[in-house]
Structures are given as structure tokens and as C-alpha cells.
Design a protein around this motif. Structure first.
Motif, PDB file in Angstrom:
ATOM      1  N   HIS A 114       0.827  -1.204   0.000  1.00 40.28           N
ATOM      2  CA  HIS A 114       0.000   0.000   0.000  1.00 40.28           C
ATOM      3  C   HIS A 114       0.867   1.263   0.000  1.00 40.28           C
ATOM      4  N   LYS A 115       1.926   1.247   0.789  1.00 37.29           N
ATOM      5  CA  LYS A 115       2.828   2.397   0.849  1.00 37.29           C
ATOM      6  C   LYS A 115       3.482   2.638  -0.513  1.00 37.29           C
ATOM      7  N   ALA A 116       3.910   1.551  -1.168  1.00 33.61           N
ATOM      8  CA  ALA A 116       4.540   1.678  -2.485  1.00 33.61           C
ATOM      9  C   ALA A 116       3.548   2.185  -3.529  1.00 33.61           C
ATOM     10  N   HIS A 121       2.273   7.626  -6.878  1.00 32.91           N
ATOM     11  CA  HIS A 121       1.480   8.766  -7.331  1.00 32.91           C
ATOM     12  C   HIS A 121       2.076  10.114  -6.907  1.00 32.91           C
ATOM     13  N   THR A 122       3.267  10.099  -6.327  1.00 34.56           N
ATOM     14  CA  THR A 122       3.926  11.336  -5.905  1.00 34.56           C
ATOM     15  C   THR A 122       4.989  11.739  -6.923  1.00 34.56           C
ATOM     16  N   LYS A 127       9.761  10.274 -10.466  1.00 31.39           N
ATOM     17  CA  LYS A 127      11.214  10.232 -10.689  1.00 31.39           C
ATOM     18  C   LYS A 127      11.729   8.793 -10.677  1.00 31.39           C
ATOM     19  N   LYS A 128      11.195   7.991  -9.742  1.00 32.12           N
ATOM     20  CA  LYS A 128      11.603   6.581  -9.681  1.00 32.12           C
ATOM     21  C   LYS A 128      11.197   5.838 -10.946  1.00 32.12           C
ATOM     22  N   LYS A 132      13.688   3.823 -13.536  1.00 31.88           N
ATOM     23  CA  LYS A 132      13.538   2.365 -13.618  1.00 31.88           C
ATOM     24  C   LYS A 132      14.166   1.795 -14.886  1.00 31.88           C
ATOM     25  N   ASP A 133      13.882   2.407 -16.041  1.00 29.75           N
ATOM     26  CA  ASP A 133      14.423   1.893 -17.308  1.00 29.75           C
ATOM     27  C   ASP A 133      15.939   1.926 -17.315  1.00 29.75           C
TER      28      ASP A 133
END
Length: 229
Positions: A114-116, A121-122, A127-128, A132-133
Motif C-alpha cells: 500500500h505504501k509503495a 502517485h507522488t 522520478k523513480k 527504472k528503465d
């Protein structure tokens, strides 16, 4: 894994794998979205994992004579097979050829998920997502640098394994392969040794005690669940 090494299917028919090109599956990962989609192909998948190849004799029409003739098809391995399922009742003969990973159903894991999901959505999540790619490419390129090389375990004779069930004849091989895989991934940090067989020089690297320690740590997670009936 690098995209060129992955073959992903939603489902496989019973005869499909037998008619692949001879080298189409060699050193590939076959990923099957849901085990139910591979039920009809369970037998050839088991053969690929155990024997490292498929050989089938099939009857068809000879194009030049019109008569029925037998033709041999040969598909080479080895392959890795990755299957997911929510079913408790899976093919036992297929399952005992695999490492079994189970889902953590604890409340703390649900909270972490749930936290992830909220984080996604932030701005930090955006940025993450863009990073990722780049991270995936780095991992894939690292795997592309790996070269075929033999792995020798100088400690193999000193190791022990459960021997109270016949199925552990396969499970010990998984344990030993886990060590070999760890050493293989660290090949750039290992000294390359050689031995001479006739006119051929064979290169190899060795499993270290650190590799065994890491394999033991991982084995508690994966082999413990595999052996749990």
C-alpha cells in the motif's frame, strides 16, 4: 533479463514446443503468465528441464512423393522455465523440478505494498519510474557481459543434504546449482583457471566459501518452501 533471452507466452499448446527451430529455445527463459495456460505443454516442459532437449518423430506427407513419411524434430536446450500460479494443486512432477517461491501474505507486507502504491502517485514516484528503465538497462547489460565458463566447486564433497526422501535427489542438484550460479555471476571477480584435456585447454572458475554462505542463505528461503509438502 535481457529481452533477447526472454520468450513470454500466455499459453502453450501440447505440441508447440516440439516444432520450434533447433536452437530457438537454447539458453532462453520461457516465461508463462499462468500455469493453467501451460497444462497441455507440461510434458515437453518437464523434458526440457530434465533432459535439456526435445526429440519427436512425427508423420507427415512427403512433398515430392505424396506418401506419408516420418520426420524427426530436435529442439535443443538448456532452458529456464518461469511459471506463476494461484493454484494449490500443481503438477507435482513439474513442481519438483523447480524452485518454489511463495507470496508473503502477512499484514506487514500488505502495508508495504500500500505504501509503495501511494508513493507511485507522488513526484518522487514519477522520478523513480523514469529511473527504472535506466536501472533495468544496467542490469541487462551486466548480464550481457557474462561469458560461458565452467564452474567447479572444490568444497562439493564436504557438503551434506537431506536424504530422507527420494525427491531430494533433485533438490540437492538445485542447491549445488545455486552455488554455481552465484559463482558464475561473479566471474569477473574470480581467477580463471585451466586444465588440459588432450589438445584442448578448458577454462573454469571456482566456487568460494562466500558463494556457499550466500547459497545457504538463499536456500532457506527457496528450498525450504520447495521441500514443504
Amino acid at each position: 533479463v535481457p529481452k533477447e533471452d526472454l520468450i513470454k507466452y500466455s499459453a502453450i499448446t501440447g505440441q508447440a514446443l516440439y516444432y520450434k527451430g533447433e536452437n530457438d529455445l537454447q539458453h532462453k527463459i520461457i516465461a508463462i503468465v499462468e500455469e493453467e495456460g501451460a497444462e497441455k505443454a507440461s510434458y515437453p516442459l518437464k523434458l526440457l528441464l530434465s533432459e535439456g532437449e526435445l526429440i519427436i518423430a512425427s508423420t507427415g506427407k512427403n512433398q515430392s512423393t505424396g506418401n506419408h513419411a516420418t520426420q524427426d524434430y530436435h529442439v535443443k536446450g538448456p532452458v529456464a522455465v518461469f511459471v506463476t500460479t494461484t493454484s494449490v494443486d500443481t503438477d507435482e512432477e513439474f513442481q519438483n523440478r523447480c524452485l518454489v517461491l511463495t507470496v508473503d501474505e502477512s499484514r506487514s507486507q500488505t502495508q508495504a505494498i500500500h505504501k509503495a502504491q501511494r508513493e507511485k502517485h507522488t513526484l518522487a514516484g514519477l522520478k523513480k519510474h523514469h529511473a527504472k528503465d535506466r536501472i533495468l538497462r544496467q542490469h541487462q547489460n551486466a548480464q550481457r557481459l557474462l561469458q560461458p565458463i565452467h564452474v567447479v566447486n572444490p568444497y562439493a564433497r564436504s557438503l551434506t543434504f537431506l536424504d530422507d526422501k527420494t525427491r531430494t535427489r533433485r533438490d540437492q542438484e538445485k542447491y549445488l546449482n545455486l552455488m554455481a550460479a552465484i559463482a558464475f555471476l561473479h566471474q569477473a571477480q574470480r581467477e580463471t583457471k585451466t586444465f588440459v584435456d588432450g589438445s584442448e585447454t578448458i577454462p573454469y572458475i571456482e566456487v568460494t566459501l562466500a558463494d556457499i554462505a550466500l547459497a545457504n542463505e538463499l536456500a532457506h528461503e527457496v528450498l525450504g518452501r520447495s521441500l514443504d509438502e
